[in-house]
Write an enzyme that holds these catalytic residues in place. Sequence first.
Site, short mmCIF file in Angstrom:
data_model
loop_
_atom_site.label_atom_id
_atom_site.label_comp_id
_atom_site.label_asym_id
_atom_site.label_seq_id
_atom_site.Cartn_x
_atom_site.Cartn_y
_atom_site.Cartn_z
N ASN A 161 1.16 -0.95 0.24
CA ASN A 161 -0.06 -0.44 -0.08
C ASN A 161 1.28 1.31 -0.44
OD1 ASN A 161 -2.49 -1.42 0.33
ND2 ASN A 161 -1.86 -1.34 2.45
N HIS A 198 6.65 -1.69 3.68
CA HIS A 198 5.98 -2.95 3.57
C HIS A 198 5.29 -3.38 2.13
CE1 HIS A 198 3.55 -0.78 5.81
NE2 HIS A 198 2.69 -1.68 5.25
P1 AMP Z 1 -0.44 -1.01 5.75
O1 AMP Z 1 -1.81 -0.81 5.71
O2 AMP Z 1 -0.54 -1.50 4.32
O3 AMP Z 1 0.83 -0.05 6.55
O4 AMP Z 1 0.03 -2.23 6.80
C1 AMP Z 1 0.62 -2.18 8.05
C2 AMP Z 1 -0.28 -3.62 8.88
O5 AMP Z 1 1.69 -3.52 9.54
C3 AMP Z 1 -1.63 -4.15 9.06
O6 AMP Z 1 -1.96 -5.61 8.01
C4 AMP Z 1 -1.06 -3.85 10.40
O7 AMP Z 1 -1.58 -5.13 10.90
C5 AMP Z 1 -0.07 -4.47 10.67
N1 AMP Z 1 1.14 -4.28 12.06
C6 AMP Z 1 0.50 -2.79 13.02
N2 AMP Z 1 2.12 -2.97 13.63
C7 AMP Z 1 2.42 -4.16 13.93
C8 AMP Z 1 3.35 -5.01 14.61
N3 AMP Z 1 4.29 -4.09 15.44
N4 AMP Z 1 3.55 -6.03 14.63
C9 AMP Z 1 3.72 -7.21 13.21
N5 AMP Z 1 2.09 -5.74 12.46
C10 AMP Z 1 1.79 -4.75 12.72
#
Ligand code: AMP
Length: 121
Positions: free
Chosen positions: A94, A107
């Site tokens: 994203n 990511h």
């Molecule tokens: P995005 O919306 O593409 O920025 O995705 C961010 C992702 O990070 C989401 O799917 C969250 O569930 C994940 N996320 C947030 N904090 C953590 C964490 N501490 N460990 C693992 N995943 C996380």
Amino acid sequence: MKYDDENIFAKILRGEIPCKRIYEDDFVLSFYDINPQKKIHALVIPKGKYIDLDDFIQNASPDEMVGLLKGINIVAKKLGISVDTGKGYRALSNISEHGGQEVPHLHFHLFGGERVGKMVE
Ligand code: AMP
């Protein structure tokens, strides 16, 4: 936009916040998403400070680019979802506001272990 050193993935990279690590090398860290959307939901992030894919494409070195792409494949193999070890998966990144990006460190989400469904809602 400037890279925010306090974003949650920067803290994970510095070891300040734990993660369920899947794989790590000089270029990437991979761990399970804390809120899985599919049976398998992994994240692959570059170690460098890049906000999103646009930032990465414009500013990363060729070695970092190859490292990230190879990292995605290594993780997919480890998870048994790559084409040669399983039934495939979706890699998705994203980008910024309209892309729905929440964490401002580049990511890739890897979704698999079951049919992932429609590409966009
Ligand atoms: P995005 O919306 O593409 O920025 O995705 C961010 C992702 O990070 C989401 O799917 C969250 O569930 C994940 N996320 C947030 N904090 C953590 C964490 N501490 N460990 C693992 N995943 C996380």
